[in-house]
Write a protein that holds these residues in place. Structure first.
Motif: not given
Length: 260
Positions: A184-188, A221-226, A230-232, A237-240
Motif C-alpha cells: 500500500g501507499i498511504l497518502g494524507p 517525504s511528506l513529513h512536516g507538511q500540511t 492535514i498536518a503530517l 505517523y506514530e498513531d498510524v
C-alpha cells in the motif's frame, strides 16, 4: 534463492516510527531466511556528485538511483535476488508479504488516493519503487540505471519523482511489466482516517486493491507538511503505525473486496 534485503537511513535522530518500520522489515527478512543489510548515509554517495547537485538536496531521486546501483553491486557479489525496501515501509502482515515475482524484476502497484476541490475521492494508478526486486542475470537493471542517468543529464533540475514514479509509470504505459499488488501507499487522507478511525476514503481505496495489503509505505517525504489541512506530524505517523500493527492491516483490509 539466495536473497538479500537492503535498506538505508540516517543513524542520528531517527524517528521512533521509522525505527519501528525498519524493525518490521528486518523481522520479515529473518522469517524468510533472507540476509539483511543496513546502509547508513553513505548510501547517498552511490549517486554521482553531479546527480546529487541536480537533485538539489532532495533525497528521493538520489535514493532512486542509489538503490539500483547497490542492487547491481549485490548481485555481482553472488546474491541471486536483491530486494530494496524503503525505510518508511511498515510490514504489518508479514505472512502475506510474499514476493511472487514472475519476471526478473518487480516494482509496486501504487494506488494513490487524493481528494479534489469538491472533496470527492480521486484515484490514480502508478508505479512505485518502495519495494524493488532484482534477480541475478536480469537484462533490465542496467537499463534502469542508464535511463536514470540519462534523464538527469538532460535536465537542469531533477524533480522528486522524476527517476522513480514518473519514469516507471510512463514506461509501464508502453511496456507492461509485473507489479507487486500487496504493497500500500498511504497518502494524507488515508493516514488521517486511520488515525481517526474513519472510513470514507479508506473504503474507496480498499475496493480498488487487487490483493489484501501486507505492508504500506507511509510517505515520509511528506513529513512536516500540511496538505489539505492535514498536518503530517510525528504524532500522526506514530498513531498510524500503531493502529496498523495492532490490527495487522485489517483497518484497511476489512474493506477489501475479493474478485467474484
Amino acid at each position: 534463492m539466495k536473497s538479500i534485503v537492503y535498506q538505508s537511513y540516517r543513524t542520528h535522530q531517527v524517528p521512533d516510527w521509522i525505527a519501528t518500520c525498519m524493525q518490521t522489515v528486518r523481522a520479515w527478512a529473518d522469517s524468510h531466511a533472507f540476509e539483511y543489510r543496513f546502509i547508513d548515509d553513505a548510501f547517498l554517495a552511490y549517486a554521482p556528485d553531479w546527480f546529487r547537485a541536480k537533485a538539489d538536496g532532495q533525497i528521493c531521486p538520489t535514493t532512486d538511483l542509489a538503490r539500483l546501483l547497490v542492487a547491481r553491486e549485490l548481485l555481482a557479489q553472488g546474491y541471486e535476488r536483491a530486494i530494496w525496501v524503503d525505510a518508511d515501509l511498515l510490514v504489518f502482515a508479514p505472512e502475506k508479504l510474499t514476493l511472487e515475482v514472475t519476471a526478473d524484476f518487480a516494482f509496486c502497484h501504487e494506488i494513490w488516493l487524493f481528494t479534489d476541490e469538491t472533496g470527492e475521492s480521486q484515484i490514480s494508478h502508478r508505479v512505485n519503487n518502495s519495494i524493488s526486486v532484482f534477480c541475478k542475470n536480469n537484462v533490465h537493471l542496467d537499463f534502469f540505471i542508464d535511463a536514470a542517468l540519462r534523464i538527469a543529464q538532460h535536465r537542469q533540475h531533477i524533480g522528486k519523482l522524476d527517476i522513480g514514479t514518473i519514469f516507471l509509470s510512463q514506461l509501464r504505459s508502453i511496456l507492461p511489466y509485473p507489479l507487486l499488488e500487496n504493497v500500500g501507499i498511504l497518502g494524507p487522507e488515508l493516514m488521517r482516517e486511520i488515525s481517526l478511525e474513519q472510513a470514507r476514503h479508506l473504503i474507496d481505496y480498499a475496493r480498488r486493491l487487487k490483493a489484501p495489503l501486507a505492508c504500506a509505505n507511509l510517505c515520509a517525504s511528506l513529513h512536516g507538511q500540511t496538505i489539505q489541512d492535514i498536518a503530517l506530524e510525528h504524532s500522526l505517523y506514530e498513531d498510524v503505525v500503531q493502529r496498523l500493527l495492532a490490527s495487522r492491516g485489517e483497518i484497511i483490509n476489512r474493506f477489501y473486496l475479493a474478485p467474484a
